[in-house]
Design an enzyme around this catalytic site. Structure first.
Site, PDB file in Angstrom:
ATOM      1  N   ARG A 287       3.572  19.901   5.859  1.00  0.00           N
ATOM      2  CA  ARG A 287       4.647  19.013   6.309  1.00  0.00           C
ATOM      3  C   ARG A 287       5.771  19.729   7.058  1.00  0.00           C
ATOM      4  O   ARG A 287       6.209  19.244   8.095  1.00  0.00           O
ATOM      5  CB  ARG A 287       5.208  18.193   5.136  1.00  0.00           C
ATOM      6  CG  ARG A 287       4.135  17.380   4.384  1.00  0.00           C
ATOM      7  CD  ARG A 287       4.704  16.320   3.462  1.00  0.00           C
ATOM      8  NE  ARG A 287       5.338  15.253   4.204  1.00  0.00           N
ATOM      9  CZ  ARG A 287       6.616  15.150   4.436  1.00  0.00           C
ATOM     10  NH1 ARG A 287       7.451  16.036   3.918  1.00  0.00           N
ATOM     11  NH2 ARG A 287       7.111  14.189   5.170  1.00  0.00           N
TER      12      ARG A 287
ATOM     13  N   GLU B 235       0.828  -1.225   0.000  1.00  0.00           N
ATOM     14  CA  GLU B 235       0.000   0.000   0.000  1.00  0.00           C
ATOM     15  C   GLU B 235       0.848   1.254   0.000  1.00  0.00           C
ATOM     16  O   GLU B 235       0.785   2.054   0.929  1.00  0.00           O
ATOM     17  CB  GLU B 235      -0.837   0.056   1.289  1.00  0.00           C
ATOM     18  CG  GLU B 235      -1.812  -1.030   1.520  1.00  0.00           C
ATOM     19  CD  GLU B 235      -2.388  -0.956   2.947  1.00  0.00           C
ATOM     20  OE1 GLU B 235      -1.849  -0.212   3.799  1.00  0.00           O
ATOM     21  OE2 GLU B 235      -3.362  -1.641   3.195  1.00  0.00           O
ATOM     22  N   PRO B 236       1.656   1.491  -0.998  1.00  0.00           N
ATOM     23  CA  PRO B 236       2.497   2.688  -0.981  1.00  0.00           C
ATOM     24  C   PRO B 236       1.710   3.932  -1.384  1.00  0.00           C
ATOM     25  O   PRO B 236       0.793   3.866  -2.205  1.00  0.00           O
ATOM     26  CB  PRO B 236       3.560   2.377  -2.046  1.00  0.00           C
ATOM     27  CG  PRO B 236       2.852   1.464  -2.993  1.00  0.00           C
ATOM     28  CD  PRO B 236       1.833   0.694  -2.221  1.00  0.00           C
ATOM     29  N   GLY B 237       2.075   5.052  -0.810  1.00  0.00           N
ATOM     30  CA  GLY B 237       1.495   6.325  -1.221  1.00  0.00           C
ATOM     31  C   GLY B 237       2.618   7.230  -1.695  1.00  0.00           C
ATOM     32  O   GLY B 237       2.806   7.504  -2.884  1.00  0.00           O
TER      33      GLY B 237
ATOM     34  N   CYS C  18      -0.573  33.487  10.068  1.00  0.00           N
ATOM     35  CA  CYS C  18      -0.187  34.111  11.331  1.00  0.00           C
ATOM     36  C   CYS C  18       0.209  33.093  12.379  1.00  0.00           C
ATOM     37  O   CYS C  18      -0.485  32.905  13.384  1.00  0.00           O
ATOM     38  CB  CYS C  18      -1.343  34.978  11.817  1.00  0.00           C
ATOM     39  SG  CYS C  18      -1.691  36.247  10.626  1.00  0.00           S
ATOM     40  N   GLU C  19       1.287  32.389  12.138  1.00  0.00           N
ATOM     41  CA  GLU C  19       1.862  31.446  13.097  1.00  0.00           C
ATOM     42  C   GLU C  19       3.359  31.444  12.854  1.00  0.00           C
ATOM     43  O   GLU C  19       3.796  31.421  11.699  1.00  0.00           O
ATOM     44  CB  GLU C  19       1.370  30.016  12.822  1.00  0.00           C
ATOM     45  CG  GLU C  19      -0.086  29.833  12.981  1.00  0.00           C
ATOM     46  CD  GLU C  19      -0.449  28.706  13.933  1.00  0.00           C
ATOM     47  OE1 GLU C  19       0.443  28.126  14.577  1.00  0.00           O
ATOM     48  OE2 GLU C  19      -1.646  28.435  14.000  1.00  0.00           O
TER      49      GLU C  19
ATOM     50  N   TYR D 136       6.066  18.289  10.729  1.00  0.00           N
ATOM     51  CA  TYR D 136       7.132  17.301  10.960  1.00  0.00           C
ATOM     52  C   TYR D 136       8.528  17.917  10.855  1.00  0.00           C
ATOM     53  O   TYR D 136       9.520  17.187  10.887  1.00  0.00           O
ATOM     54  CB  TYR D 136       7.066  16.166   9.930  1.00  0.00           C
ATOM     55  CG  TYR D 136       5.690  15.632   9.651  1.00  0.00           C
ATOM     56  CD1 TYR D 136       4.976  14.952  10.627  1.00  0.00           C
ATOM     57  CD2 TYR D 136       5.103  15.797   8.399  1.00  0.00           C
ATOM     58  CE1 TYR D 136       3.702  14.465  10.365  1.00  0.00           C
ATOM     59  CE2 TYR D 136       3.838  15.296   8.127  1.00  0.00           C
ATOM     60  CZ  TYR D 136       3.147  14.643   9.110  1.00  0.00           C
ATOM     61  OH  TYR D 136       1.892  14.150   8.849  1.00  0.00           O
TER      62      TYR D 136
HETATM   63  N1  LLP Z   1      -1.107   2.082   4.563  1.00  0.00           N
HETATM   64  C1  LLP Z   1      -1.520   2.572   5.747  1.00  0.00           C
HETATM   65  C2  LLP Z   1      -2.358   1.742   6.609  1.00  0.00           C
HETATM   66  C3  LLP Z   1      -1.128   3.861   6.139  1.00  0.00           C
HETATM   67  O1  LLP Z   1      -1.522   4.345   7.315  1.00  0.00           O
HETATM   68  C4  LLP Z   1      -0.314   4.636   5.281  1.00  0.00           C
HETATM   69  C5  LLP Z   1       0.109   5.992   5.656  1.00  0.00           C
HETATM   70  C6  LLP Z   1       0.076   4.094   4.049  1.00  0.00           C
HETATM   71  C7  LLP Z   1      -0.336   2.803   3.720  1.00  0.00           C
HETATM   72  C8  LLP Z   1       0.916   4.833   3.045  1.00  0.00           C
HETATM   73  O2  LLP Z   1       2.172   5.158   3.543  1.00  0.00           O
HETATM   74  P1  LLP Z   1       3.292   5.775   2.577  1.00  0.00           P
HETATM   75  O3  LLP Z   1       3.659   4.712   1.555  1.00  0.00           O
HETATM   76  O4  LLP Z   1       2.738   6.971   1.928  1.00  0.00           O
HETATM   77  O5  LLP Z   1       4.416   6.077   3.490  1.00  0.00           O
HETATM   78  N2  LLP Z   1       1.293  12.891   6.505  1.00  0.00           N
HETATM   79  C9  LLP Z   1       2.525  12.171   6.689  1.00  0.00           C
HETATM   80  C10 LLP Z   1       2.420  10.715   6.306  1.00  0.00           C
HETATM   81  C11 LLP Z   1       1.298   9.981   7.013  1.00  0.00           C
HETATM   82  C12 LLP Z   1       1.169   8.558   6.572  1.00  0.00           C
HETATM   83  C13 LLP Z   1      -0.031   7.908   7.158  1.00  0.00           C
HETATM   84  N3  LLP Z   1      -0.244   6.569   6.746  1.00  0.00           N
HETATM   85  C14 LLP Z   1       3.636  12.893   5.917  1.00  0.00           C
HETATM   86  O6  LLP Z   1       3.362  13.893   5.269  1.00  0.00           O
HETATM   87  O7  LLP Z   1       4.781  12.488   5.992  1.00  0.00           O
END
Ligand code: LLP
Length: 442
Positions: free
Chosen positions: A324, A285-287, A355-356, A328
């Site tokens: 981000r 499940e990559p994003g 304004c932060e 982070y």
């Molecule tokens: N699967 C599950 C169950 C997840 O919770 C996530 C991300 C992914 C897959 C995808 O992860 P990835 O491949 O994108 O690393 N907002 C944060 C990242 C939060 C990720 C939350 N879960 C940032 O900007 O770094």
């Protein structure tokens, strides 16, 4: 000309290059896009997303793993359609993402529903749509899914999300696989719940899921987590339970700062070594890895402030557009949209108008001397950029643009402030009070 920016090694995957001294995404000049949609805006490269998808598919081909894109990273309908056309399934975490994904034309049969707090209505909609799998994160949630499936007269395909107590070694706010994190269930809990679920006719218990965190720059925690997962599969099977699917989560990191980042081929080798012969259908499940490098956030310099040790450049994008850095402390490299090889003599701090004091993109060395009207592109903002934006300070959501070769198209138009106000209603007593004074609210 190639991009030579020491802090931007993901350039090779981004689709960015300079041509005629202007920064281009594929063959489209970002100056042309800015002239058309105004700043700030997000812009994504189709070619970058496509080649990332193909490379990851190839890396996973030896283990036959399928890909479900994590919609939370970038849920724009056009981005989802592009990935669906390539054959990607979708990993969703809310009813909203279910609607988004179906609206993008992705088949329900390729959707996995993750997340710790699915509401009954969301579970109902997902089961009615006929999704591939729901990942269960607690015994209480299992009961809710069973109830809803029974009410609907359907069988819910469920996998248990395992918390392997592995530290992903990433930012603590995006670490999800340590035992005190809110995600998943311990091995012990799963052994009980799995056996119980297997007796319920309204549940089709298909296997296990694991996701230990996001932006992993070291692959070893994956090896540890997948090894624990393989052991749990063996224990379940030893108890006569069937395990046919494993969802390995996302989390592969990308280089934001030019430092080393993992290769998906090495990731594929770890999957193969730990789970290759286990006899389960595998999914990842990559994003971020698929869409992060493909995007830029383009902003215009508004003002220069000389006060303090480091000069501050105020730009028109802010923390509400890209959270981000504030959330982070992450640094997105900034490239001048008009090429200029001459570096300014001092580092500059780039800040937005919100304004932060946390509305700072970072301190940058090596940029040319900047003036009002110059355009900058924050790189690697295709993931968790637009999808995490808010309207704080009543700043409307910015446009998203998709590039394909020498064409570009606005895939989300700029929100109008009136669209924010339309959700809000004055109370009757305020209307009456104001009317008594001869005034109206709108
Ligand atoms: N699967 C599950 C169950 C997840 O919770 C996530 C991300 C992914 C897959 C995808 O992860 P990835 O491949 O994108 O690393 N907002 C944060 C990242 C939060 C990720 C939350 N879960 C940032 O900007 O770094």
């Amino acid at each position: 000309m190639d991009i030579r920016h020491e802090r931007f090694s993901a350039a090779s995957r981004s689709g960015l290059r300079y041509g005629d001294a202007a920064l281009r995404l594929e063959d489209v000049s970002l100056e042309d896009v800015a002239a058309s949609v105004a700043t700030p805006f997000y812009c994504y490269s189709s070619a970058s997303i496509r080649s990332a998808y193909e490379r990851l598919s190839q890396a996973l081909a030896p283990v036959g793993a399928s890909i479900c894109f994590a919609v939370k990273a970038n849920g724009n309908l056009s981005v989802l359609s592009l990935l669906a056309e390539l054959g990607s399934g979708m990993d969703i975490v809310s009813g909203g993402e279910l609607e988004r994904t179906l609206a993008a034309g992705a088949p329900a049969a390729g959707i996995v529903f993750s997340g710790v707090g699915k509401k009954r209505g969301e579970i109902r909609d997902a089961l009615k749509a006929g999704i591939h799998q729901i990942n269960v994160e607690s015994a209480a949630e299992l009961d809710a899914i069973a109830d809803v499936a029974r009410e609907l007269g359907l069988r819910a395909p469920v996998a248990f999300r395992y918390n392997p107590d592995v530290d992903a070694g990433t930012h603590t706010k995006i670490s999800t696989g340590r035992k005190d994190d809110k995600f998943g269930m311990s091995g012990e809990e799963i052994l009980d719940a799995y056996a119980r679920a297997a007796t319920l006719p309204e549940l089709d218990v298909v296997g296990l899921a694991v996701h230990i965190g996001s932006q992993l720059l070291d692959l070893e925690p994956f090896r540890q987590a997948y090894t624990h997962l393989a052991n749990l599969v063996m224990t379940l099977r030893g108890r006569g339970l069937s395990v046919t699917r494993l969802d390995l989560g996302g989390g592969i990191g990308i280089s934001y700062d030019g430092g080393p980042a993992p290769d998906v081929e090495d990731y594929g080798a770890i999957v193969s070594a730990t789970l290759g012969g286990i006899g389960c259908a595998l999914t990842v499940e990559p994003g971020r890895w698929l869409v992060g490098p493909a995007g830029v956030l383009v902003t215009e310099v508004l003002y220069l402030k000389e006060a303090g040790e480091t000069p501050t450049v105020i730009v028109d994008a802010a923390m509400n557009d890209l959270m981000r850095p504030a959330l982070y402390g992450s640094l997105h490299a900034a490239l001048p949209v008009r090429q200029n090889e001459v570096c300014g003599d001092r580092p500059v701090r780039i800040a937005g108008p919100v304004c932060e004091s946390s509305d700072i993109f970072g301190t940058y060395a090596g940029l040319p001397a900047l003036s009002a009207g110059d355009l900058l592109a924050f790189t690697c903002t295709g993931a968790y950029g637009a999808s995490m934006a808010s309207t704080y300070n009543a700043r409307a959501l910015v446009p998203e643009v998709l590039v394909e070769g020498n064409r570009f198209r606005v895939i989300r138009r700029r929100q109008e402030t009136a669209e924010l106000l339309v959700l809000e209603e004055p109370t009757q007593w305020q209307i009456a009070g104001l009317a008594a004074e001869g005034r109206a609210v709108r």
